[in-house]
Design a protein around this motif. Structure first.
Motif, PDB file in Angstrom:
ATOM      1  N   GLY A  17       0.830  -1.202   0.000  1.00  0.00           N
ATOM      2  CA  GLY A  17       0.000   0.000   0.000  1.00  0.00           C
ATOM      3  C   GLY A  17       0.860   1.245   0.000  1.00  0.00           C
ATOM      4  N   GLY A  18       0.205   2.391  -0.024  1.00  0.00           N
ATOM      5  CA  GLY A  18       0.889   3.664   0.126  1.00  0.00           C
ATOM      6  C   GLY A  18       1.916   3.967  -0.945  1.00  0.00           C
ATOM      7  N   ILE A  19       2.982   4.658  -0.536  1.00  0.00           N
ATOM      8  CA  ILE A  19       4.044   5.038  -1.456  1.00  0.00           C
ATOM      9  C   ILE A  19       4.686   3.803  -2.072  1.00  0.00           C
ATOM     10  CG2 ILE A  19       6.342   6.070  -1.584  1.00  0.00           C
ATOM     11  CD1 ILE A  19       5.412   8.133   0.488  1.00  0.00           C
ATOM     12  N   GLY A  20       4.863   2.754  -1.277  1.00  0.00           N
ATOM     13  CA  GLY A  20       5.491   1.530  -1.792  1.00  0.00           C
ATOM     14  C   GLY A  20       4.709   0.921  -2.939  1.00  0.00           C
ATOM     15  N   PHE A  21       3.389   0.881  -2.806  1.00  0.00           N
ATOM     16  CA  PHE A  21       2.565   0.337  -3.883  1.00  0.00           C
ATOM     17  C   PHE A  21       2.672   1.207  -5.125  1.00  0.00           C
ATOM     18  CE2 PHE A  21      -1.299   0.070  -6.399  1.00  0.00           C
ATOM     19  CZ  PHE A  21      -1.421  -1.299  -6.595  1.00  0.00           C
ATOM     20  N   ALA A  22       2.646   2.525  -4.961  1.00  0.00           N
ATOM     21  CA  ALA A  22       2.756   3.430  -6.109  1.00  0.00           C
ATOM     22  C   ALA A  22       4.089   3.237  -6.832  1.00  0.00           C
ATOM     23  CB  ALA A  22       2.594   4.875  -5.657  1.00  0.00           C
ATOM     24  N   ILE A  23       5.153   3.020  -6.074  1.00  0.00           N
ATOM     25  CA  ILE A  23       6.458   2.768  -6.688  1.00  0.00           C
ATOM     26  C   ILE A  23       6.434   1.454  -7.453  1.00  0.00           C
ATOM     27  CG2 ILE A  23       8.891   2.277  -6.219  1.00  0.00           C
ATOM     28  CD1 ILE A  23       8.580   4.138  -3.729  1.00  0.00           C
ATOM     29  N   ALA A  24       5.887   0.410  -6.833  1.00  0.00           N
ATOM     30  CA  ALA A  24       5.789  -0.893  -7.495  1.00  0.00           C
ATOM     31  C   ALA A  24       4.988  -0.778  -8.786  1.00  0.00           C
ATOM     32  CB  ALA A  24       5.156  -1.912  -6.556  1.00  0.00           C
ATOM     33  N   LYS A  25       3.911  -0.037  -8.742  1.00  0.00           N
ATOM     34  CA  LYS A  25       3.082   0.163  -9.932  1.00  0.00           C
ATOM     35  C   LYS A  25       3.875   0.866 -11.030  1.00  0.00           C
ATOM     36  CE  LYS A  25      -0.990   2.746 -11.492  1.00  0.00           C
ATOM     37  NZ  LYS A  25      -2.089   3.657 -11.062  1.00  0.00           N
TER      38      LYS A  25
END
Length: 264
Positions: A17-25
């Protein structure tokens, strides 16, 4: 600029979730195989489904591990023996007065925010050096330079990440591997939305409006005068992980909206 990362494997810690998910995306959209990490099977599985809904051809690997402990880091390393890109995003935060912050809390923050990155970098950097290419990114914070009086324990751990990333960049100098830190400021993440959900429901204000009010009250030096989105932070990280960012290493790159009031 067309950032393409086909053939590269990227591990983003705490990416359910959060920033980590956005980076993964962002990395998945650029063609990288992405390792999603979280502390539970349920959250990681849910993150996979969400990512596939947004990037239908994403190549995803799941790695469940609690990186606040040596054993959890070892579990992750055993599951994922090598990566081309390591984004050390795992971290915890929360306000607490200095005089009420005991040794156990300091140790918890140190192990989660600093030692997880130490352990993973120690495990993954040698292979990156051997192949003469790799990217390591530490997700620090503007609090590394603008130490909050109500979260000194957090600020200290984030400053330590700057020393760690700079030192590692010098340690692998000339190898084709870059190491950098990215410093977000106030960001509308999942954690922020959870924290202010009651206020949003009570007032009818959007998360963006609440974020702007927080920034103007508590980070009045902000140049953009609002909170950033997780996508805006992820955009910087994806660039730093790209082949195009080969001349950027040992840097502390701010995505803080200008909160830190200096020109460096």
């Amino acid at each position: 600029m067309d950032i393409r990362l086909e053939g590269k494997t990227a591990l983003v810690t705490a990416s359910s979730g959060g920033i980590g998910f956005a980076i993964a995306k962002g990395l998945a959209a650029s063609g990288a195989k992405v390792v999603l990490n979280g502390r539970s099977e349920a959250t990681v599985a849910a993150a996979k489904q969400r990512l596939l809904a947004e990037v239908s051809d994403a190549d995803i690997v799941l790695a469940v591990a609690d990186l606040s402990t040596d054993a959890g880091c070892e579990q992750l390393i055993n599951t994922i023996p090598s990566v081309d890109i390591l984004v050390n995003n795992a971290g915890i935060y929360g306000p607490q007065d200095f005089f009420e912050t005991d040794d156990a809390t300091w140790e918890q923050y140190w192990q989660t925010n600093v030692m997880s990155g130490v352990r993973l970098a120690r495990a993954y950097l040698p292979a990156m050096q051997q192949q003469a290419w790799g990217r390591v990114v530490f997700i620090s914070s503007e609090s590394a330079r603008n130490i909050p009086a109500d979260m000194i324990h957090y600020g200290v751990s984030k400053t330590a990440q700057l020393s760690l990333s700079r030192g590692l960049a010098k340690r692998v100098a000339g190898s084709g591997v870059t190491v950098n830190a990215v410093l977000p400021g106030p960001t509308i993440s999942d954690g922020f939305e959870t924290m202010v959900a009651e206020e949003a429901e009570r007032t009818g204000k959007s998360f963006e409006q609440i974020g702007k009010e927080f920034v103007m009250t508590h980070r009045a030096s902000s140049v953009i005068q609002r909170a950033a989105s997780v996508e805006e932070v992820a955009n910087m990280v994806v660039y730093v992980c790209s082949k195009q960012a080969s001349a950027t290493s040992g840097a502390a790159l701010r995505v803080d909206g200008g909160v830190v009031d200096d020109i460096l």
